[in-house]
Design an enzyme around this catalytic site. Structure first.
Site, PDB file in Angstrom:
ATOM      1  N   TYR A 109      29.478 -24.846  53.350  1.00 38.00           N
ATOM      2  CA  TYR A 109      28.557 -24.040  53.954  1.00 38.00           C
ATOM      3  C   TYR A 109      28.305 -22.785  53.103  1.00 38.00           C
ATOM      4  O   TYR A 109      29.168 -22.340  52.725  1.00 38.00           O
ATOM      5  CB  TYR A 109      28.938 -23.394  55.334  1.00 38.00           C
ATOM      6  N   GLU A 193      20.046 -20.455  54.620  1.00 37.95           N
ATOM      7  CA  GLU A 193      21.434 -20.991  55.412  1.00 37.95           C
ATOM      8  C   GLU A 193      21.208 -22.866  54.861  1.00 37.95           C
ATOM      9  O   GLU A 193      20.250 -23.215  55.427  1.00 37.95           O
ATOM     10  CB  GLU A 193      21.408 -20.892  56.678  1.00 37.95           C
TER      11      GLU A 193
END
Length: 388
Positions: A109, A193
């Site tokens: 991530y 993101e």
């Protein structure tokens, strides 16, 4: 404003971030036909909504053949997905993104946002990527590590060391994150993101999923993004409000909220909830809004059937004086068929003038000297339906 996956990936791809080959489809037949343009052994069909958590809500499906892609697209299109990041009513799926399935070796991530202390871009990273990331992050804050990004020769060495500690190594991964940083800075973004950020079995680094957020306050510098305001995650009223210099987010309560300032709006909604009420919206009247703009925002609340009473919590200051907001409310009521009771707390520049405007123009208003007094009263009206 959040962009959908296909929009986010399109922008990142322009900056050299590798993504799986994919196509956007609006019908099952189109999804099946577009498979012929994708070089893949297996496909992924993804519901295009702006909220996160769609994987856990059944919004991502795998398919082995073009006909199976069509079946999955048929099931997703026009369905409503409810995730942890949507309202209770969920978000309707109006399109799907069909892309080549990726053979993933490792999943991470990464995100870029602003560091509130320094105002500089900050990289957030975790060795745990994919659909379970948010749950893991809630349970263990140490899952996510942060690093301030700088555009200097020394910063690259620091970034290399930081990523290595997370488990991300190699010049291609480093270049990808540098490219994402450039996209963040060049386009006035508030969020980049990438989840998951993956290393494939053959050693390539790719953004398998991505989400970008545009800073609407910088929209005057980015007219090329204007067309994206029709994004499927934004309701028609929220889209309309943007045109009138109002940030509006629809909620599920029955108290319409009119405030000038994001912080004031959030605090007001929190106080309503603490007092046992339910706000119907979040509103932030921008400093550039005129009285006629404000009138349009108030009209949206008056025509919302779930709204039973309005709370006007205004602090005049800066470029938005209290009387400007009051004039907007008056304009809205002068042409509204539905004249809901108003509870008002008005302070700051031209507060007395603003209060007099509401009273003199016969707006059905009760005024209070304190926020708590106004909020307790508006919650009472919302619960009982009785105004003075």
């Amino acid at each position: 404003m959040m962009l959908s996956e296909n929009q986010s990936k399109e922008l990142l791809c322009q900056y050299g971030v590798s993504i799986p080959e994919g196509r956007l489809a609006h019908t099952p037949d189109e999804a099946e036909r577009l498979c012929k343009e994708i070089d893949a052994r297996k496909y992924v069909v993804k519901a295009q909504i702006t909220a996160g958590g769609r994987g856990l809500a059944g919004g991502i499906k795998f398919a082995a053949t073009p006909s199976a892609v069509a079946n999955e697209a048929r099931a997703l299109l026009n369905s409503t997905l409810v995730t942890d990041q949507t309202a209770a009513s969920g978000e309707k799926v109006r399109s799907v993104y069909v892309e080549a399935a990726v053979d993933i070796a490792n999943s991470y991530y990464i995100a870029i946002s602003f560091d509130p202390g320094s105002g500089r871009p900050m990289l957030l990273a975790s060795a745990s990527g994919g659909v379970e990331f948010e749950q893991l992050a809630r349970m263990d804050e140490s899952t996510v590590k942060s690093h301030i990004l700088d555009d200097t020769p020394e910063a690259r060495d620091a970034l290399t060391a930081f990523l290595k500690d997370v488990g991300i190594e190699g010049p291609e991964a480093l270049d990808t994150i540098e490219n994402a940083r450039k996209a963040f800075c060049d386009n006035d973004l508030t969020l980049v993101e990438i989840n998951p950020f993956v290393r494939t079995r053959d050693g390539k680094w790719m953004a398998v999923d991505a989400k970008l957020a545009l800073d609407r306050n910088a929209s005057f510098r980015r007219p090329e993004f204007d067309s994206m305001i029709t994004d499927p995650g934004t309701s028609s009223d929220e889209t309309e409000a943007q045109k009138y210099n109002i940030n509006l987010v629809q909620l599920t309560g029955n108290i319409g909220v009119v405030t000038n300032g994001a912080g004031l709006g959030l605090a007001t909604n929190d106080m309503i909830t603490d007092a046992g009420g339910k706000p119907a919206n979040f509103m932030d009247i921008r400093t550039t809004a005129r009285s006629f703009d404000i009138a349009r925002g108030v009209e949206m609340l008056l025509t919302d059937a779930q709204v039973q009473v309005l709370l006007l919590n205004i602090h005049g200051g800066g470029m938005t004086a209290a009387d400007t907001v009051a004039e907007g409310v008056n304009f809205a009521y002068s042409r509204a068929k539905r004249k809901l009771p108003v509870v008002a707390h008005i302070a700051g520049h031209n507060a007395e003038w603003g209060t007099n405007i509401l009273r003199d123009r016969k707006v059905p208003v009760e005024t209070f000297d304190t926020m708590s007094g106004a909020i307790n009263r508006v919650v009472e009206i919302a619960k009982t339906g009785r105004a003075r």
